[in-house]
Design an enzyme around this catalytic site. Structure first.
Site, short mmCIF file in Angstrom:
data_model
loop_
_atom_site.label_atom_id
_atom_site.label_comp_id
_atom_site.label_asym_id
_atom_site.label_seq_id
_atom_site.Cartn_x
_atom_site.Cartn_y
_atom_site.Cartn_z
N ASN A 102 0.83 -1.21 0.00
CA ASN A 102 0.00 0.00 0.00
C ASN A 102 0.87 1.26 0.00
OD1 ASN A 102 -2.09 -1.82 0.21
ND2 ASN A 102 -2.34 -1.54 2.43
N VAL A 103 0.33 2.27 -0.63
CA VAL A 103 1.07 3.55 -0.70
C VAL A 103 0.33 4.64 0.10
CG1 VAL A 103 2.09 3.03 -2.95
CG2 VAL A 103 -0.15 4.15 -2.85
N HIS A 119 5.90 -0.65 -2.53
CA HIS A 119 5.45 0.08 -3.73
C HIS A 119 5.52 1.59 -3.55
CE1 HIS A 119 3.00 -3.70 -5.12
NE2 HIS A 119 4.30 -3.87 -5.15
N CYS A 127 12.18 13.12 -8.39
CA CYS A 127 12.43 13.72 -9.70
C CYS A 127 12.48 12.62 -10.76
CB CYS A 127 13.75 14.49 -9.69
SG CYS A 127 14.17 15.15 -11.31
N CYS A 130 16.55 13.10 -12.03
CA CYS A 130 17.72 12.73 -11.18
C CYS A 130 17.35 11.79 -10.05
CB CYS A 130 18.35 14.01 -10.61
SG CYS A 130 17.34 14.86 -9.37
N CYS A 147 11.85 19.64 -10.23
CA CYS A 147 12.90 19.34 -9.25
C CYS A 147 13.75 20.60 -9.02
CB CYS A 147 13.77 18.22 -9.82
SG CYS A 147 15.26 17.88 -8.87
N THR A 188 -4.64 -8.98 0.57
CA THR A 188 -4.02 -8.89 -0.75
C THR A 188 -4.47 -10.05 -1.63
OG1 THR A 188 -1.94 -8.78 -2.00
CG2 THR A 188 -1.91 -10.06 0.04
N SER A 189 -4.72 -9.73 -2.90
CA SER A 189 -5.17 -10.77 -3.84
C SER A 189 -4.00 -11.64 -4.27
CB SER A 189 -5.79 -10.09 -5.06
OG SER A 189 -4.83 -9.21 -5.66
N1 APR Z 1 -10.32 -7.37 5.01
C1 APR Z 1 -9.51 -8.29 4.42
N2 APR Z 1 -9.37 -8.41 3.07
C2 APR Z 1 -10.08 -7.55 2.31
C3 APR Z 1 -10.94 -6.57 2.84
C4 APR Z 1 -11.05 -6.50 4.26
N3 APR Z 1 -11.84 -5.61 4.87
N4 APR Z 1 -11.52 -5.88 1.80
C5 APR Z 1 -11.01 -6.41 0.67
N5 APR Z 1 -10.16 -7.41 0.96
C6 APR Z 1 -9.37 -8.24 0.05
C7 APR Z 1 -10.01 -8.49 -1.30
O1 APR Z 1 -10.81 -9.65 -1.23
C8 APR Z 1 -8.79 -8.69 -2.19
O2 APR Z 1 -8.43 -10.07 -2.25
O3 APR Z 1 -8.19 -7.51 -0.23
C9 APR Z 1 -7.68 -7.92 -1.48
C10 APR Z 1 -7.25 -6.68 -2.24
O4 APR Z 1 -6.67 -7.09 -3.45
P1 APR Z 1 -6.28 -6.01 -4.56
O5 APR Z 1 -7.40 -5.04 -4.71
O6 APR Z 1 -5.75 -6.79 -5.72
O7 APR Z 1 -5.09 -5.19 -3.88
P2 APR Z 1 -3.57 -5.65 -3.70
O8 APR Z 1 -3.48 -7.14 -3.51
O9 APR Z 1 -3.02 -4.80 -2.62
O10 APR Z 1 -2.89 -5.25 -5.08
C11 APR Z 1 -1.49 -5.44 -5.10
O11 APR Z 1 -1.38 -4.49 -7.28
O12 APR Z 1 -2.02 -2.99 -8.75
C12 APR Z 1 -0.99 -3.29 -7.92
O13 APR Z 1 0.53 -1.81 -6.92
C13 APR Z 1 -0.80 -2.24 -6.88
O14 APR Z 1 -0.17 -2.57 -4.58
C14 APR Z 1 -1.09 -2.98 -5.58
C15 APR Z 1 -0.85 -4.41 -5.98
#
Ligand code: APR
Length: 243
Positions: A102-103, A119, A127, A130, A147, A188-189
């Site tokens: 996450n950012v 990320h 910049c 540079c 910059c 995270t997915s």
């Molecule tokens: N609690 C737990 N999990 C959750 C919740 C919650 N409240 N809400 C959503 N989710 C889950 C979703 O089911 C999904 O599997 O969080 C996951 C989010 O997945 P993505 O939207 O794909 O986000 P992420 O995995 O962080 O993406 C990774 O992809 O596009 C790039 O740089 C971007 O950092 C990002 C990276």
């Protein structure tokens, strides 16, 4: 909430824990996850069409404005109980490494200290020529700030599609995963590399894998403990069950 007793016992006795978080942990703070539908003005764009060097080269102002909108949106957002639970866990586990995709800076806001921002961070720019990074810059109405050192265009200090991750951050993250006893994959997915491989770096060294996610992912069938649900509910419950 029924949590696996063996996980509670294991967590309480662990001294080295690594955690990877994604957009899901910030969802309960009101931030859309990366792959949810986008709102408002930006629905016509896919993130992939804005978060890239090519997009910035083609239309720097459009990309700059998209990140300015996201920065503004994050400014008023607060961490949720999931972020705070991880900050508390860090205080209880001797060696605790929080790796985030996450950012949004919410882990920092929640009090976490040992954070690896794989990320980058929305609140920082760098910049495009540079590479000098800064958290302060002079906004110029109608154009992209430049910059102060070399005059190059400033850009968000985040990792764009097609770009490699900051080497030091990735190496530190891999090391923490190889040495940990428990690895948590939270919100995270697991679709984006190399972050998605960290779980396997941990498992290959014998760590227990825990997934906390709202839905199943490609990792789910490979973990030792799959806790499906909201991280803002599960993490505090896990903490209070263990201590
Ligand atoms: N609690 C737990 N999990 C959750 C919740 C919650 N409240 N809400 C959503 N989710 C889950 C979703 O089911 C999904 O599997 O969080 C996951 C989010 O997945 P993505 O939207 O794909 O986000 P992420 O995995 O962080 O993406 C990774 O992809 O596009 C790039 O740089 C971007 O950092 C990002 C990276």
């Amino acid at each position: 909430m029924n949590l696996p007793p063996e996980l509670i016992v294991y967590l309480r006795s662990s001294t080295r824990v690594a955690v990877l978080t994604g957009a899901g942990i910030s969802q309960e703070s009101g931030l859309r996850t990366f792959r949810e539908a986008r709102d408002g003005l930006w629905t016509q764009y896919k993130p992939e069409d804005l978060a890239s060097r090519e997009a910035f080269a083609q239309n720097p102002k459009l990309v700059w404005d998209w990140y300015a909108m996201r920065r503004e949106k994050v400014r008023g957002v607060l961490p949720n109980p999931g972020h705070y639970a991880l900050a508390e866990l860090e205080r209880r586990i001797p060696t605790f490494t929080l790796i985030t995709q996450n950012v949004d800076g919410l882990h920092l806001k929640a009090g976490s200290a040992n954070i690896i921002e794989l990320h980058g961070n929305l609140q920082r720019v760098k910049c495009s020529e540079c590479g000098r990074a800064t958290v302060e810059w002079v906004e110029t109405e109608g154009s992209v700030p430049i910059c102060l050192v070399c005059g190059g265009l400033l850009r968000p200090d985040v990792v764009w599609f097609g770009e490699s991750l900051p080497r030091a951050a990735l190496e530190t993250a891999v090391l923490a995963c190889r040495e940990c006893e428990i690895f948590f994959s939270i919100g995270t997915s697991g679709l984006v590399q190399p972050a998605a491989s960290l779980a396997y770096a941990a498992r290959n060294r014998g760590a227990k894998l825990v997934e906390i996610n709202a839905e199943q992912t490609s990792l789910t069938e490979k973990v030792d403990f799959a806790l499906q649900g909201k991280s803002g509910e599960i993490l505090p419950a896990l903490l209070s069950a263990a201590w």
